[in-house]
Design an enzyme around this catalytic site. Structure first.
Site, PDB file in Angstrom:
ATOM      1  N   GLU A 246      42.775  13.940  57.680  1.00  0.00           N
ATOM      2  CA  GLU A 246      41.711  14.714  58.325  1.00  0.00           C
ATOM      3  C   GLU A 246      41.515  16.040  57.603  1.00  0.00           C
ATOM      4  OE1 GLU A 246      42.234  14.823  62.557  1.00  0.00           O
ATOM      5  OE2 GLU A 246      40.751  16.409  62.803  1.00  0.00           O
ATOM      6  N   ARG A 272      10.459  30.589  43.596  1.00  0.00           N
ATOM      7  CA  ARG A 272       9.968  31.683  44.450  1.00  0.00           C
ATOM      8  C   ARG A 272       9.695  32.924  43.598  1.00  0.00           C
ATOM      9  NH1 ARG A 272       7.090  33.288  48.672  1.00  0.00           N
ATOM     10  NH2 ARG A 272       7.875  35.231  49.572  1.00  0.00           N
ATOM     11  N   GLN A 283      19.701  40.091  39.137  1.00  0.00           N
ATOM     12  CA  GLN A 283      21.146  39.870  39.018  1.00  0.00           C
ATOM     13  C   GLN A 283      21.775  39.545  40.382  1.00  0.00           C
ATOM     14  OE1 GLN A 283      23.934  43.161  38.136  1.00  0.00           O
ATOM     15  NE2 GLN A 283      24.415  42.017  36.275  1.00  0.00           N
TER      16      GLN A 283
END
Ligand code: FAD
Length: 385
Positions: A246, A272, A283
Site C-alpha cells: 500500500e 499562454r 524565470q
C-alpha cells in the site's frame, strides 16, 4: 544499474495510456461531481485485467511482477483523469487482493481471488476506527470465538470502496486484556453479504470523490473460522508485512498523474501569452516547472526502488515508507504549483486542475500520515522513540 524498462513493459505502458485516454476520461468530471464510482469504467478496467494484475494466473489474474505493475499503474495515472477510479482500483488491489495472495489459504484463494481478479468482486480494507487512526493497535473492534465462528462487534470508518465493496479485509482484537499489544489483533476476510455487516454511512470528501467512502458496522457478525487470515493473534504482523504494498505500489499512479500534469503545465507555459510573450519565458515560471520535474523523477526513483525490492521478494518497510512520503508530498506540492501556474484556470472547476489538487490532498493522510512515515523512517534508522 539498468534504468530501462523491457519491451513488454513499454508495450503495456503504451496500451494502458491509449486505453485510459479513449475509455476512461469522458466520465471523470461527472463522477467527481456526483461522488460516484463509474461502474462502466470499473468494468472496462477489469476487462483489461487491471483488477487482477498482481493475482497469480492460477486464480484468474495476470501474475505480473511488481515492477511491471508499477509501470502499468503509472501509465494508468498518466492516461486516466479520473483519479478516484484509479484510487478505487488501487485500494482493491493493494489493501485487499494482495493480502489474500500473500496470506490466504488455498480455500480462501479459490473462493475470493477469481472474483477479485475479474473485477466482479470489489475489495476494501477496513482498518481505521473512530478512535483508532494512526494508533492502529488502539482499535476496539472485537472478535470472540464461538465454536467454528468468530463473532465481530465494532465500527470501521473512512473505508475507501465500502459503499460498493463485496469483500472487506478487516482486523479485530482477539487477545484478552492481558495480551501483548502486537499479538492482540487478527485479520479476517469478510463477505459483505454476511448477516451483521452493514455500511452505515457514506462520507462526502474533498478529493478522490469517485472512490466512494463509507463506515462499516459489524454487529454480532458471525464470521466462519475459515475466513480468518493467517493465524489468530498474528494480524499486526500480517498488517506490517503487507502494508509495504500500500505504501509503494498504491502510489505508482500518482507518478503518472504528476507526469501528465507536468506536460499540461509545459504546454500552458508555451501557449499562454501575457505581456506579449509566453509566460514560460519568465524565470519564476520556468523554475517552477523544473522543480516539478525534479520532484517527479526523485519520487519515481523511490517508487521503483521499492517495487524492485518487492520483486526480489524482500520486505521493504524503509523503502516503502520513503516512497509513500516522497510521492505523496511531491504530488501535493506539484499540484499546488500547477494551480498557481494556470492562474484562474487553475482555480476554476471547468479546467480540471483544481480537481488534481483536491485529489492530491488525501495522499499525505491515507496509508499512514506523513508524520507516521517520518516516525517509521527514524525508528528504522535506530533513533529512539
Ligand atoms: C482519502 C482517504 C482514504 C482512506 N481510506 C481508508 C481505507 O480504505 N481503509 C482504512 O482503514 N482507512 C482509510 N483511511 C483512513 C486513514 O488511514 C486515516 O485517516 C489515517 O491513518 C490517519 O488517521 P486519523 O485520520 O484518525 O488521524 P489521527 O491519527 O487522529 O492523526 C491526526 C494528526 O495527528 C498526527 N499524529 C497522530 N499520531 C501521531 C504521532 N504519534 N506522531 C506524530 N503525529 C501524530 C497525524 O499525523 C495527523 O496529522 C482513509 C483516509 C483518507 C483521507
Amino acid at each position: 544499474m539498468d534504468f530501462s524498462i523491457t519491451a513488454e513493459q513499454a508495450a503495456l505502458r503504451r496500451s494502458v495510456i491509449r486505453f485510459a485516454r479513449t475509455e476512461l476520461n469522458d466520465a471523470a468530471a461527472e463522477s467527481d461531481r456526483l461522488a460516484r464510482l463509474d461502474r462502466e469504467s470499473w468494468k472496462k478496467c477489469a476487462g483489461l485485467g487491471i483488477t487482477g494484475w498482481p493475482v497469480p494466473t492460477a486464480y484468474g489474474g495476470s501474475g505480473f511482477d511488481p515492477v511491471t505493475i508499477a509501470v502499468g499503474l503509472e501509465a494508468l495515472g498518466y492516461g486516466c483523469r479520473d483519479n478516484g477510479l484509479v484510487f478505487a482500483l488501487n485500494n482493491h488491489l493493494w489493501a485487499c487482493a494482495v493480502y489474500l495472495v500473500e496470506h490466504g489459504t488455498e480455500d480462501q484463494k479459490q473462493r475470493f481471488l477469481p472474483g477479485l481478479a475479474d473485477g466482479s468482486l470489489i475489495g476494501a480494507h477496513a482498518l481505521t476506527e473512530p478512535g483508532s487512526g494512526s494508533d492502529v493497535l488502539g482499535m476496539r473492534t472485537a472478535a470472540v470465538r464461538e465454536g467454528d465462528e468468530y463473532v465481530l462487534h465494532g465500527t470501521k470508518t473512512f473505508i475507501s470502496n465500502a459503499p460498493v465493496a463485496d469483500v472487506f479485509l478487516t482486523f479485530a482484537r482477539t487477545g484478552g486484556p492481558d495480551a501483548p499489544a502486537a499479538a492482540a489483533l487478527t485479520a479476517f476476510v469478510v463477505s459483505r453479504d454476511l448477516p451483521g455487516v452493514s455500511v452505515s454511512r457514506s462520507w462526502d470528501k474533498a478529493g478522490l470523490r469517485s472512490t466512494e467512502m463509507g463506515q462499516v458496522e459489524f454487529e454480532g457478525c458471525r464470521v466462519p473460522a475459515s475466513c480468518l487470515l493467517g493465524a489468530e493473534g498474528n494480524g499486526f504482523n500480517l498488517f506490517t508485512s503487507s502494508i509495504d504494498w500500500e505504501r509503494s505500489l498504491l502510489f505508482a499512479s500518482q507518478i503518472g498523474v504528476m507526469d501528465r500534469v507536468l506536460d499540461d503545465c509545459v504546454a500552458h507555459a508555451r501557449d499562454r501569452v501575457q505581456f506579449g510573450r509566453p509566460i514560460g519565458v519568465n524565470q519564476a515560471v520556468r523554475h517552477r516547472i523544473a522543480d516539478m520535474k525534479v520532484r517527479l523523477e526523485l519520487a519515481r526513483l523511490a517508487l521503483y526502488k521499492a517495487a524492485w525490492r518487492k520483486r526480489e521478494g524482500q520486505l521493504a518497510p524503509l523503502d516503502s515508507a520513503i516512497a509513500k512520503l516522497a510521492i505523496s508530498e511531491s504530488h501535493l506540492s506539484s499540484m499546488l504549483d500547477a494551480v498557481q501556474l494556470h492562474g484562474a484556470r487553475g482555480y476554476l472547476a471547468e479546467f480540471g486542475v483544481e480537481r488534481e489538487l483536491r485529489d492530491a490532498l488525501g495522499g499525505t493522510i491515507y496509508g499512514g500520515t506523513s508524520e507516521i512515515q517520518r516516525d517509521i523512517v527514524a525508528s528504522l534508522l535506530g533513533v529512539p522513540s
